[in-house]
Design an enzyme around this catalytic site. Structure first.
Site, PDB file in Angstrom:
ATOM      1  N   LYS A   1       1.113   4.206  -2.836  1.00 50.73           N
ATOM      2  CA  LYS A   1       0.790   5.599  -2.516  1.00 50.73           C
ATOM      3  C   LYS A   1       1.988   6.527  -2.725  1.00 50.73           C
ATOM      4  O   LYS A   1       1.821   7.698  -3.079  1.00 50.73           O
ATOM      5  CB  LYS A   1       0.261   5.699  -1.086  1.00 50.73           C
TER       6      LYS A   1
ATOM      7  N   TYR B   1       0.837  -1.210   0.000  1.00 49.35           N
ATOM      8  CA  TYR B   1       0.000   0.000   0.000  1.00 49.35           C
ATOM      9  C   TYR B   1       0.876   1.267   0.000  1.00 49.35           C
ATOM     10  O   TYR B   1       0.651   2.196  -0.786  1.00 49.35           O
ATOM     11  CB  TYR B   1      -0.908  -0.028   1.226  1.00 49.35           C
TER      12      TYR B   1
END
Lengths: 247, 76
Positions: free
Chosen positions: A159, A155
């Site tokens: 990002k 993740y």
């Protein structure tokens, strides 16, 4: 001449932060397109709520990690509304695990949807925005992409990738009157964070100077600003909306 | 491949006067194009003439004459 109504596309716009963004933009007077991949009921509900605010709205099912499907979705929106003025790349998933436990699939899924999905949408939307010499692209990143987080290498990478993409694209498209910015939410109350244990939650909230979790509305307010002409001189920026968690 | 058709596309894409576009005009030096303009122009030409211009060929295109010549060769 009738004033042209602007169109905004929000990926993952039927739930959580995406829903708040969709409704805020509808409130601002944009026609909204809500992209979803699985939760058709949530998307349909959001369409109804947006329509109550007096704008046109519709939901479009599309797995944004699928290049060809995204091309079709964008062409379809152009056909319906004639133009896309604002794109909010919000759709994202988590598949948290410590590195030793993280499968290749967990890694691939998160990168494919969060990062490649953002690329796919931008790839097909930018063509139309370049022609019109205007547009606002807003990517939802995360403070985790800046400071990292245990259990989120996939993740956090996706990002952080969005931040690099945002800055590069801002440079590429600036000469065409298109601004590209990212919003990095901190700890926000959504389904994504609901699954965390109470002890994790209280630890996180203690690390936030404002001593509370954010609400989807807090993100939507910043997106609304970045979508408006009030932000015309801002591009390539990452705006943290996190109660001061990361400075 | 008529020059006028190509010229019209260049005029539209780059926002220049038709008189400025000659076979010798360089897109960057004479017509004020930047790299993104050239990509857009190539895409417009691909659409108009229903051809595909690979990146390695597109990189070699510097002047209006290069475009006319390139499209002429494709027709053969």
């Amino acid at each position: 001449m009738e004033k042209e109504i602007k169109t905004a596309l929000v990926t993952g716009g039927g739930r959580g932060i995406g829903k708040a963004i969709t409704l805020k933009l509808a409130e601002d007077g944009y026609n909204v397109v809500i992209n979803y991949s699985k939760s058709s009921k949530d998307a349909d509900d959001t369409v109804l709520e947006a329509k109550k605010l007096g704008v046109d709205a519709y939901a479009v099912k599309c797995d944004i990690s699928d290049y060809k499907e995204v091309e079709k979705m964008i062409d379809n929106i152009i056909e319906k509304f004639g133009h896309i003025d604002v794109v909010v790349n919000n759709a994202g998933i988590t598949k948290d695990n410590l590195i030793l436990r993280m499968s290749e699939e967990d890694w691939d899924n998160v990168i494919d949807i969060n990062l490649k999905g953002t690329f796919n949408v931008i790839k097909f939307v930018s063509k139309y925005m370049i022609k019109r010499r205007k547009g606002k692209i807003i990517n939802i990143s995360s403070v985790v992409g800046i400071v990292g987080n245990v259990g989120q290498v996939n993740y956090a990478s996706s990002k952080a990738g969005i931040i690099g993409l945002t800055k590069s694209l801002a440079k590429e498209l600036a000469s065409r009157g298109i601004t590209v910015n990212a919003v990095a939410p901190g700890f926000i109350e959504t389904d994504m964070t609901k699954i965390l244990s109470d002890s994790v939650k209280s630890t996180m909230i203690n690390s936030i100077p404002l001593k509370r979790a954010g609400k989807p509305q807090d993100i939507a307010n910043v997106v609304s600003f970045l979508a408006s002409n009030a932000s015309d001189y801002i591009t390539g920026q990452v705006i943290n909306v996190d109660g001061g968690m990361v400075m | 491949m008529e020059f006028e058709k190509i010229r019209d596309i260049i005029v539209e894409q780059l926002g220049v006067d038709p008189e400025e576009v000659t076979m010798e005009s360089s897109f960057i030096d004479d017509l004020g194009a930047d790299s993104l303009d050239i990509v857009e122009l190539i895409m417009a030409l691909e659409e108009e003439f229903d051809v595909e211009i690979p990146d390695e060929d597109a990189e070699k295109i510097k002047t209006v004459g290069d475009v006319v010549e390139y499209l002429k060769n494709l027709e053969k």
